[in-house]
Design an enzyme around this catalytic site. Sequence first.
Site, mmCIF file in Angstrom:
data_model
loop_
_atom_site.group_PDB
_atom_site.id
_atom_site.type_symbol
_atom_site.label_atom_id
_atom_site.label_comp_id
_atom_site.label_asym_id
_atom_site.label_seq_id
_atom_site.Cartn_x
_atom_site.Cartn_y
_atom_site.Cartn_z
ATOM 1 C CB SER A 13 44.234 -14.330 -104.412
ATOM 2 O OG SER A 13 44.731 -15.475 -104.785
ATOM 3 C CD1 TRP A 14 49.120 -15.332 -110.172
ATOM 4 C CD2 TRP A 14 49.682 -13.525 -108.869
ATOM 5 N NE1 TRP A 14 50.481 -14.884 -110.353
ATOM 6 C CE2 TRP A 14 50.608 -13.712 -109.779
ATOM 7 C CE3 TRP A 14 49.616 -12.331 -107.968
ATOM 8 C CZ2 TRP A 14 51.824 -12.776 -109.708
ATOM 9 C CZ3 TRP A 14 50.730 -11.530 -108.189
ATOM 10 C CH2 TRP A 14 51.937 -11.822 -108.973
ATOM 11 N N GLY A 141 57.996 -15.002 -109.745
ATOM 12 C CA GLY A 141 58.098 -14.385 -108.204
ATOM 13 C C GLY A 141 59.488 -13.848 -107.670
ATOM 14 C CE LYS A 196 56.386 -20.772 -106.731
ATOM 15 N NZ LYS A 196 55.233 -20.118 -106.040
ATOM 16 C CB SER A 260 53.172 -20.182 -98.783
ATOM 17 O OG SER A 260 53.349 -21.541 -99.493
ATOM 18 N NE ARG A 261 47.023 -20.094 -103.225
ATOM 19 C CZ ARG A 261 46.073 -19.314 -104.093
ATOM 20 N NH1 ARG A 261 45.661 -19.791 -105.268
ATOM 21 N NH2 ARG A 261 46.064 -17.834 -104.025
#
Length: 334
Positions: A13-14, A141, A196, A260-261
């Site tokens: 996806s990214w 990000g 994070k 957020s996975r």
Amino acid sequence: MQGKKIGIIGSGSWATAMIKMLCENDQDKHIFWWIRKEEDAEYIQKFKHNPTYLSGVAVDLSITSIDTSAKNVVANSDIVILNTPAAYLKDALNGITKEDFKDKIVVSAIKGIIPKDNLIIGEFLEQRYDIDIRQICVVGGPCHAEEVALGKLSYLTFGCKNLDNAASVASFLSSRVIKTILSEDIIGIEFGAVLKNIYALAGGICHGLGYGDNFQAVLVSNAIREMRRFVAKVDGDTSRDVNTSAYLGDLLVTAYSQFSRNRTFGNMIGKGYSVQSAQLEMNMVAEGYYASACIQEYAEKYAVELPICDAVYQILYAHQPASKIIQALSEKLT
């Protein structure tokens, strides 16, 4: 074929979101996209969409070449963007040599640590491929792939010891809805991105256990301080401002976003799923899971206390009851 040649290694996806950024950027370029599965490559060639991830993103095949050989993609590119889960990077680069990366800018869009080697991506590239640190750029990000696909305004931070290289990479990904920030802080951006994910996983566990927003706010407040303490210990820089987008911003979106996975994975753990069951149901990689074990080793190496990271490790790897560990953690937060 005119303009800069840019390669993308990764088809999740990214990576698909970055293809969208590149296709919508108006600079002259050609994109070489590595797709792992032959059937997916054929599908994209025929229908101009990734069949598995972000299928709403249109791929401009007039400026994009699809290839199932990562070696070909690297050979054809001036800028190589690595965009696979950290655990799969070595497999993706199998057969690629130091010579293949010579004189190229290599970009890590990976927010994780290489398992077993226990190296952030920049260190891995330096040690394994002898890439000059000034030729390595890292991307931070806050920027979820799903919001990029929806055309939501997003911000990316590009870190490189050579700011001209950072600016060059950023120039090909910027657009009306993608704003870019430059930084020289590679170490901080990479470790911040790793940490994070662990903190978001912790937040998910707490949510799954029934803790509320008040507690989550305290958890995140402690997390950013824990991040600052850890990164300063690693490189000795105590002047770093962690309240910027690449640190606090990325932490906040990963800790709270529906996309957020890592938070989703943690939530499942908090609700009683086993690690294996959560991984199977998500069918996506939560980088925080692998990072948790790696950061535990760093904490021991640098003798730094990381209560939140330690709590996540105890739950995931020492198989301690989540309710007991989070209760104990709650007594340490301020």
